[in-house]
Design an enzyme around this catalytic site. Structure first.
Site, PDB file in Angstrom:
ATOM      1  CG  HIS A 128      -2.064  -0.981   1.080  1.00 47.05           C
ATOM      2  ND1 HIS A 128      -2.609  -1.627   2.166  1.00 47.05           N
ATOM      3  CD2 HIS A 128      -2.747  -1.424  -0.016  1.00 47.05           C
ATOM      4  CE1 HIS A 128      -3.591  -2.428   1.739  1.00 47.05           C
ATOM      5  NE2 HIS A 128      -3.683  -2.316   0.428  1.00 47.05           N
ATOM      6  CD  GLU A 131      -0.382   0.441   4.487  1.00 48.41           C
ATOM      7  OE1 GLU A 131       0.366  -0.557   4.499  1.00 48.41           O
ATOM      8  OE2 GLU A 131      -1.629   0.365   4.392  1.00 48.41           O
ATOM      9  NE  ARG A 188      -6.340   0.234   0.536  1.00 50.62           N
ATOM     10  CZ  ARG A 188      -6.254  -0.437   1.680  1.00 50.62           C
ATOM     11  NH1 ARG A 188      -5.746   0.142   2.747  1.00 50.62           N
ATOM     12  NH2 ARG A 188      -6.684  -1.678   1.758  1.00 50.62           N
ATOM     13  CG  HIS A 260      -0.020  -4.148   5.277  1.00 52.06           C
ATOM     14  ND1 HIS A 260      -0.861  -3.771   4.256  1.00 52.06           N
ATOM     15  CD2 HIS A 260       0.415  -5.397   4.939  1.00 52.06           C
ATOM     16  CE1 HIS A 260      -0.937  -4.725   3.347  1.00 52.06           C
ATOM     17  NE2 HIS A 260      -0.169  -5.728   3.742  1.00 52.06           N
ATOM     18  CD  GLU A 334      -2.178  -3.443   9.070  1.00 50.58           C
ATOM     19  OE1 GLU A 334      -1.676  -2.305   8.967  1.00 50.58           O
ATOM     20  OE2 GLU A 334      -2.866  -3.971   8.184  1.00 50.58           O
TER      21      GLU A 334
END
Length: 405
Positions: A128, A131, A188, A260, A334
């Protein structure tokens, strides 16, 4: 002397080489003092210990690259070439795909030479575009394993048994677009053109494009949505690059890691709310231990669990696809934070974020390695493991038998 010792000790362990101690010196002296090698020499002199030239050579980091800053794709590409040049026989670069805009999609292969067919760990960052902390982590991860394998017996063992395939930026077009100006920073998706005659919006969400219950949960049929999964599974250049390379080596890849942000989570399959992984209990234990390893670094709490339970249902994710093709361990990280800065994490949080995530990833990789090569399934205490790693570095520096001068 005690204050100088503590300052320099902190610098060697955490990357601040102590150059600020000579702020009034000339620029030439200042550049010398900012060298990590000189910092270690001073540290050893202050401690009254000795160190060999061999050890000093081992701890030199890749030159002239700031791991506490975000970098555009051109700089990351140059860094990859630099890493390969400075680590002959250990690091190689492979271009394994082309993006829609014809940019190279490449990984660094890291491992010690072996006559046997080696098992592998996959890690990709930057699927993405917005990020940015994700590519920063992949770069940090590469730095750390190359920085430590000559002094850390466990990392050396893993590099002998495993090859690491690390893609610093998977969504190369989208990532490049986020660097254009402030209006594009939060892009994104990739940069594929409109996929149908009725669509006038650019981009596909690459982490909804994989052939894993594609188009079911956590997606939108509106092509302008950030969750648009594309016209069909595996439709995108970037997706197909991963599918072709990883799919052809699924029997050798033991662990698939995709990085991510944000949310501070470690997730495992599946994104489908009614599908439970057969080794759900084992995966739960592994991510819990990784979460403890992360917390031991800077006290940050990471939520752990299956994707559909801990975050939300989602179809077409690369993590689920990797598990469905037979890779036994597949995880999504994440990284920081929990929403205060979201995708625009300040640069002063890059280093602590990467430090804690590295310990979490190392915890997972160590478990996968030891289960495969030693049939060990007992998870180590995270705090004990971190302390042991720190003492290994210090003892290597301070307990050499050769004289410094």
């Amino acid at each position: 002397m005690d204050n100088a010792w503590r300052t320099l000790q902190k610098g060697v362990l955490y990357g601040d080489t102590g150059g600020h101690l000579l702020q009034t010196a000339g620029q030439g002296t200042k550049r010398i003092m900012e060298s990590p090698v000189v910092a270690v020499l001073i540290l050893v002199l202050l401690s009254g210990q000795s160190v060999t030239g061999r050890v000093l050579k081992q701890i030199v980091e890749p030159r002239n690259y700031d791991y506490t800053k975000y970098h555009p794709l051109s700089e990351i590409t140059a860094w990859m070439k630099q890493i390969e040049t400075e680590n002959p026989g250990v690091v190689s670069t492979t271009i394994y795909g082309k993006s829609y805009e014809n940019r190279d999609i490449a990984f660094l292969k890291i491992g010690l030479n072996s006559a046997e067919n080696k098992k592998a760990i996959w890690m990709d960052c930057g699927i993405h575009a917005r990020e940015w902390i994700s590519p920063a982590f992949c770069q940090y991860f590469v730095k750390e394993i190359l920085h430590t394998y000559k002094t850390d017996a466990k990392v050396e063992e893993m590099l002998k048994n495993l090859d690491f395939y690390v893609t610093p930026v998977l969504n190369v077009d989208g990532y490049t677009y986020t660097w254009k100006d402030n209006t594009t920073r939060l892009w994104r998706k990739n940069r594929s053109p409109p996929s149908t005659a009725t669509c006038n919006c650019t981009g596909i969400d690459l982490n909804r494009n994989y052939d894993a219950v594609w188009g079911t949960f956590g997606v939108s049929t509106n092509c302008c949505s950030i969750l648009y999964p594309g016209p069909k599974a595996n439709s995108e250049h970037e997706t197909r690059a991963v599918v072709d390379f990883v799919g052809a080596r699924s029997k050798d890849i033991l662990c698939f890691l995709t990085i991510h942000s944000y949310g501070q989570m470690i997730l495992f399959p599946y994104g489908h709310p009614h599908i439970k992984d057969p080794n759900h209990d084992e995966l739960t234990a592994v991510v819990k231990n990784a979460g403890q390893a992360i917390k031991a670094v800077h006290g940050m709490d990471y939520i752990v669990g299956a994707l559909a339970e801990a975050l939300y249902p989602a179809g077409g994710t690369s993590m689920d696809w990797a598990r469905l093709i037979g890779i036994p361990f597949s995880f999504t990280f994440e990284l920081r934070d929990k929403g205060e800065h979201a995708f625009e994490l300040p640069e002063n949080q890059i280093q602590p974020t990467c430090e804690e995530a590295y310990e979490g990833a190392r915890s997972i990789i160590t478990y996968v390695h030891d289960k495969t090569f030693h049939n060990i399934t007992t998870l180590p205490n995270a705090a004990t493991t971190l302390m042991a790693t720190m003492w290994t570095v210090l003892l290597t520096l301070c307990l050499s038998s050769a004289s410094l001068l």
